[in-house]
Structure formats: structure tokens, C-alpha cells
Scaffold this motif. Structure first.
Motif, short mmCIF file in Angstrom:
data_model
loop_
_atom_site.label_atom_id
_atom_site.label_comp_id
_atom_site.label_asym_id
_atom_site.label_seq_id
_atom_site.Cartn_x
_atom_site.Cartn_y
_atom_site.Cartn_z
N ALA A 129 -10.44 2.62 7.34
CA ALA A 129 -9.42 1.65 7.75
C ALA A 129 -9.43 1.34 9.24
O ALA A 129 -9.19 0.21 9.65
N GLU A 130 -9.74 2.34 10.06
CA GLU A 130 -9.71 2.12 11.51
C GLU A 130 -10.98 1.43 12.00
O GLU A 130 -11.07 1.04 13.15
N ARG A 131 -11.95 1.32 11.13
CA ARG A 131 -13.23 0.70 11.52
C ARG A 131 -13.24 -0.75 11.07
O ARG A 131 -12.37 -1.19 10.33
N PRO A 132 -14.27 -1.52 11.48
CA PRO A 132 -14.22 -2.96 11.21
C PRO A 132 -14.30 -3.35 9.73
O PRO A 132 -14.91 -2.65 8.92
N PHE A 133 -13.65 -4.46 9.42
CA PHE A 133 -13.80 -5.12 8.13
C PHE A 133 -14.50 -6.45 8.43
O PHE A 133 -13.94 -7.31 9.10
N ILE A 134 -15.72 -6.59 7.96
CA ILE A 134 -16.51 -7.77 8.32
C ILE A 134 -16.80 -8.59 7.06
O ILE A 134 -17.29 -8.05 6.07
N SER A 135 -16.51 -9.89 7.11
CA SER A 135 -16.72 -10.76 5.94
C SER A 135 -17.92 -11.67 6.14
O SER A 135 -18.14 -12.17 7.23
N VAL A 136 -18.65 -11.88 5.06
CA VAL A 136 -19.65 -12.94 5.04
C VAL A 136 -19.37 -13.77 3.79
O VAL A 136 -19.33 -13.23 2.70
N ASN A 137 -19.15 -15.07 3.98
CA ASN A 137 -18.98 -15.94 2.83
C ASN A 137 -20.31 -16.61 2.53
O ASN A 137 -20.77 -17.48 3.27
N LEU A 138 -20.92 -16.17 1.43
CA LEU A 138 -22.28 -16.63 1.16
C LEU A 138 -22.35 -18.10 0.79
O LEU A 138 -23.39 -18.71 0.89
N ALA A 139 -21.21 -18.67 0.36
CA ALA A 139 -21.22 -20.08 0.01
C ALA A 139 -21.06 -20.94 1.25
O ALA A 139 -21.40 -22.12 1.26
N ALA A 140 -20.55 -20.36 2.33
CA ALA A 140 -20.22 -21.16 3.50
C ALA A 140 -21.35 -21.20 4.53
O ALA A 140 -21.39 -22.09 5.37
N VAL A 141 -22.26 -20.22 4.47
CA VAL A 141 -23.33 -20.18 5.47
C VAL A 141 -24.58 -20.84 4.89
O VAL A 141 -25.00 -20.50 3.79
N PRO A 142 -25.17 -21.80 5.61
CA PRO A 142 -26.39 -22.45 5.10
C PRO A 142 -27.48 -21.41 4.84
O PRO A 142 -27.62 -20.44 5.59
N LEU A 144 -18.25 -4.02 4.66
CA LEU A 144 -18.83 -5.35 4.66
C LEU A 144 -18.37 -6.06 3.40
O LEU A 144 -18.61 -5.57 2.29
N PHE A 145 -17.67 -7.18 3.55
CA PHE A 145 -17.15 -7.92 2.40
C PHE A 145 -18.07 -9.11 2.12
O PHE A 145 -18.19 -10.02 2.93
N LEU A 146 -18.75 -9.06 1.00
CA LEU A 146 -19.67 -10.14 0.62
C LEU A 146 -18.96 -11.07 -0.34
O LEU A 146 -18.87 -10.80 -1.54
#
Ligand SMILES: Nc1ncnc2c1ncn2[C@@H]1O[C@H](COP(=O)(O)OP(=O)(O)OP(=O)(O)O)[C@@H](O)[C@H]1O
Ligand SMILES: [Mg+2]
Length: 479
Positions: free
Chosen positions: A212-225, A261-263
Motif C-alpha cells: 500500500a505504501e508503494r506506488p500503484f501504476i496504471s497502464v491502459n492498453l486501449a489508450a496507448v498507441p 502494476l495495474f494493466l
């Protein structure tokens, strides 16, 4: 031109003079100096060095000099410098005599051959001699830790499981699974229609985990070319490209190190990248673009999609091995129509949010309004509910919203023709019929999303580009 008095003109002599001056300077400044020969034996120590001998276990200089250096100075890297021919300009050396800031330089003969090495103790007890520097560093580090904690705290309170509204059996089951997922470090796959709260739940799982204290990083695969995805994931090494990327940049994998990492929209991941992603997930290591340096990370993955991943696997559009790697813990989020029992609580929470955002008093729902909402199918789920409530609140000043306030906004359910109906509609030319259905669907979607084209496209299951295209075509038709 005459040279300044005393300085020789030929460069060899200048270099020799400089070398001698530097040697004398360091010999004066350093807390101690030693020379070892090519074989790694101590051949000389200066006066100052002698003060370290007792702590190293020696009473007499004769017992120290002449011995292999690692026998008399534990943990030294002098031999390494002789063998590699490369200096170690600044290093920390710790052994039974204490901790020292040291410097080691290879010595070469006229022909450039390494004939030994010079070792210097620049500071002893750096914890006291370098105190101001270390104290400053410690202060900065503490400030940074506090800022990080405050940020993490803010994030946590914003997205805990408690902010996932609902108490229907389906939601209680989702929460139970999410709690289990938070306690485990395994990969999680979130499945559910658009707007069912997959992203919200991903945040909550992270917030409830040891990361919880560490980063939550998102990548939206539909949004990135597609062409940029690889750099987005793995980063770019400095100098690999010209222009904006010249300096290089970290990829999401690195940013998510020790965190989550949230994919998002994983079903939209191009096949070509799936193999690379799988490898990075399995090995927990990767190479940035334009680099062959392997970077190790410790990343927990949560993936989400509203698409039917199994079907994509069956069609060969999603790698089966990646599917199994992601699908360790699966949470299926129920559609809103499968949990109408939660409508009231959800609406209340969303109306509260709307009131806060708009600065207007919070609206209430009359039973007739709840009945109207319960009868609708909600293809856009909670997101659509929020949009509909927002529109209704905008269209009237009534403190209490009634069923009539929603009938105008909610798209009418498509009239299903009765069995024995001759269905005169279908007797019209097909292209005209299709255009009508299309126009109605687009209008409903835009109404449901308050004119937000990106969300409308999502509701319709088409890309934003396609939506713009269809809108332009419909405009041409009606012009
Ligand atoms: N159970 C819930 N309680 C409160 N708010 C919710 C809930 N579920 C969804 N929401 C809200 O609905 C909106 C959509 O949720 P979210 O973005 O998490 O959906 P999603 O499943 O990721 O959708 P998509 O597949 O379209 O990306 C957000 O504003 C979110 O806060
Ligand atoms: Mg989402």
C-alpha cells in the motif's frame, strides 16, 4: 614570452611536477597511504597510516609490510585494482578497524604496465567526519519518507474497499475475494462489464495489501498507441533515440517496482507484446529499449478487462500462457442490473459526490425514481448511473427527484416486437432501418453519458474514431 618564474616549459617536466605535488598533497591530506606491488604485497605505508595498525591487529610495522594486502587489511579491493587496472576513486571500506572512505589508484610504469597500486584512507569514521553531510542527507531522507507516507495515506483513504458501495450478496462476495487478493501477492484478474468498478477495486486491493505504501501504476492498453506500448512498459535507455527521448525514461515496470502494476483493458494488448510482457512477469526482469542491461523488479500485477478473455484465447488473439499467468485469482464484478438492491445506496453516494462537486444541495430520490432506475438495463453500469443522476440533477431544481425526471433521460428499452406482430418496421429498406437504429443508439449513448463522446463510444463498444465517423455520416444524411 617568458614563463612564470620557476615553472618548467616542457610538458613532461610539468606533468612530473604536478604528479609529485598531488602525491604530496594527498599524502598530507589523507589519513593514511599505502603502496602494494604487482603481487599484491604491502611494500610501504606512510607515517599517518601507522595509527591504524593496532586496530588491524599489528604492533610493529615490520609485521605488516611485506604481507599480502588482504591478509592484513580485511575486505580490501587493492588486488582488484591491480588486476583490472581501473581505479576505485571513492569507496567505503568496513572491517574490524572501522569504516573508512578510501581511494585506490593503479600505478603504471613507463610502458603503461600496472606495477602496483596506491591506497589512501581519505576519512576515517565518516559517521563523524562527514557528519554535516550525513545529517543533511538524513533530514532530506526523513522529509521524503514523510511526504511519501502522507501521499500514500491520502490515496488509501480515497480508495479502500469501503468506497466500493454495495451490500448485495454479489458485492459481499466480490469484497470477500478482494480482501483475499489483497492479502496474497498473486496476480489478480478483474472481469466485468464497463463501469462495474474494476479500476476502483484494483485501487482497493492495492490499498489493502502490504504494498500500500508503494506506488500503484496504471497502464491502459486501449489508450496507448501500439507503437508506443513497449517503451511505455519497459522504458527507453538514455541515448537510444534522438529528440524528446534522448535522455531516456523509465517504463511503468520500473516505476511500479515494489508496488502494483495495474494493466487496464488487458484484452486490448497486441499479440506481439504479450510474449514480452509474459517474460517480464515471469522473470521479474526486463531490458529497456536500446539497452542490454537487465533491470530486476518486484512487481505485483492486477489486470482488468471488460472483454471475454477466454474467447480471445480461443480465437488465438490472446496468449493462453499469459492468460493463465494473469488469472491466478479471478474476481468477477457483477453488472448493476444483477444487483438492483444496491441502486439506492449507490445513488445516494453518487448524489453526495455530485452535491460536493457542484456546491448544490444534495438531491433525494422518490420511490418512483428508484422504480424507474431499477427498470433500466444499465449497459454502462455505475458510470452510466452517475451520468444519469448528474443530468437529472441539472435538468431540475427539485430537491426530490421523481420517476418523471428520469424517463426523459433514460433511453427507452428497445421495443421488442410481439410474436404475432407482422413487424411492419422490418418491411422498410434495410439500410434505412440500420441507419435509424444506429442514430437512436448513438443518441441514447450520448444522452446517457452527458455528451461525453469517449464514454459514449465505450458504451457502444466502438472506438472513439468510429463514433466520430458515424456522427459525421449521420449529420450528412440528415442535412
Ligand atoms: N461499487 C461502486 N461504488 C462506488 N462507485 C463505484 C462502484 N463501482 C463503480 N463506481 C464508480 O463508477 C465509475 C466507473 O468505475 P470504474 O472506472 O472502476 O469502472 P471499470 O470497470 O474500470 O470500467 P471500464 O471497463 O469502462 O474501464 C467510477 O467513477 C467509480 O468510482
Ligand atoms: Mg476501467
Amino acid at each position: 614570452m617568458s614563463a612564470p618564474a620557476g615553472l618548467p616549459l616542457d610538458s613532461d617536466a610539468i606533468v612530473k611536477l604536478a604528479a609529485r605535488s598531488m602525491f604530496e598533497l594527498f599524502s598530507d591530506l589523507a589519513q593514511g597511504m599505502m603502496l602494494v606491488d604487482r603481487a599484491g604485497r604491502v611494500v610501504w605505508i606512510n607515517e599517518a597510516y601507522k595509527k591504524f595498525l593496532p586496530a588491524l591487529g599489528f604492533d610493529r610495522v615490520e609485521d605488516f609490510v611485506g604481507r599480502p594486502v588482504e591478509e592484513v587489511v580485511p575486505n580490501t579491493l587493492m588486488r582488484h585494482v591491480i588486476e583490472s587496472g581501473k581505479p576505485i576513486l571513492v569507496d567505503l571500506l568496513s572491517n574490524k578497524a572501522g569504516t573508512f572512505v578510501v581511494s585506490r589508484i593503479p600505478l603504471r610504469d613507463e610502458a603503461g604496465e600496472v606495477i602496483g597500486a596506491l591506497g589512501m584512507v581519505l576519512f576515517d569514521h565518516p559517521e563523524t567526519t562527514l557528519q554535516p553531510l550525513i545529517a543533511k542527507f538524513a533530514t532530506l531522507q526523513r522529509d521524503l519518507d514523510e511526504a511519501r507516507k502522507a501521499l500514500a495515506q491520502q490515496r488509501r483513504t480515497k480508495y479502500t474497499l469501503a468506497s466500493f458501495i454495495g451490500s448485495s450478496p454479489a458485492v459481499l462476495e466480490v469484497k470477500r475475494q478482494a480482501r483475499r487478493a489483497a492479502q496474497s501477492g498473486a496476480s489478480v484478474l478483474l472481469l466485468g462489464e464497463t463501469g462495474t468498478g474494476k479500476e476502483l477495486l484494483a485501487h482497493a486491493i492495492h490499498a489493502g495489501s502490504v504494498r500500500a505504501e508503494r506506488p500503484f501504476i496504471s497502464v491502459n492498453l486501449a489508450a496507448v498507441p501500439e507503437t508506443l506500448l513497449e517503451a511505455e512498459f519497459f522504458g527507453v535507455a538514455p541515448g537510444a533515440y534522438t529528440g524528446a527521448e534522448r535522455k531516456g525514461r523509465d517504463g511503468k515496470f520500473r516505476l511500479a517496482d515494489a508496488g502494483t502494476l495495474f494493466l487496464d483493458e488487458i484484452g486490448d494488448m497486441p499479440l506481439a507484446l504479450q510474449a514480452k510482457l509474459l517474460r517480464a512477469l515471469q522473470e521479474q526482469e526486463f531490458e529497456p529499449l536500446g539497452s542490454n542491461k537487465v533491470i530486476k523488479v518486484d512487481v505485483r500485477v492486477i489486470a482488468a478487462t471488460s472483454r471475454d478473455l477466454r474467447k480471445l484465447v480461443a480465437e488465438g488473439r490472446f496468449r493462453e500462457d499469459l492468460y493463465y499467468r494473469l488469472n491466478v485469482l479471478q474476481v468477477r464484478l457483477p453488472a448493476l442490473r444483477e444487483r438492483v438492491a444496491d441502486l439506492e445506496a449507490l445513488a445516494e453516494s453518487l448524489l453526495e459526490g455530485i452535491a460536493v462537486r457542484t456546491g448544490m444541495p444534495q438531491r433525494e430520490l422518490a420511490p418512483s425514481a428508484l422504480a424507474a432506475l431499477a427498470a433500466y438495463r444499465w449497459p454502462g453500469n455505475v458510470r452510466e448511473l452517475r451520468n444519469v443522476l448528474e443530468q437529472a440533477a441539472m435538468l431540475t431544481d427539485n430537491q426530490r427527484l421523481g420517476g418523471a425526471d428520469f424517463t426523459a433521460i433514460l433511453p427507452a428499452p428497445a421495443a421488442a416486437p410481439a410474436e404475432d406482430d407482422p413487424a411492419p418496421q422490418s418491411l422498410r429498406p434495410l439500410p434505412q432501418l440500420i441507419a435509424e437504429i444506429e442514430r437512436n443508439s448513438i443518441e441514447s449513448a450520448l444522452a446517457a453519458t452527458g455528451g461525453n463522446k469517449a464514454s459514449a463510444a465505450k458504451l457502444l463498444g466502438i472506438s472513439r474514431a468510429t463514433l466520430y465517423e458515424r456522427l459525421a455520416a449521420l449529420k450528412r444524411l440528415s442535412a
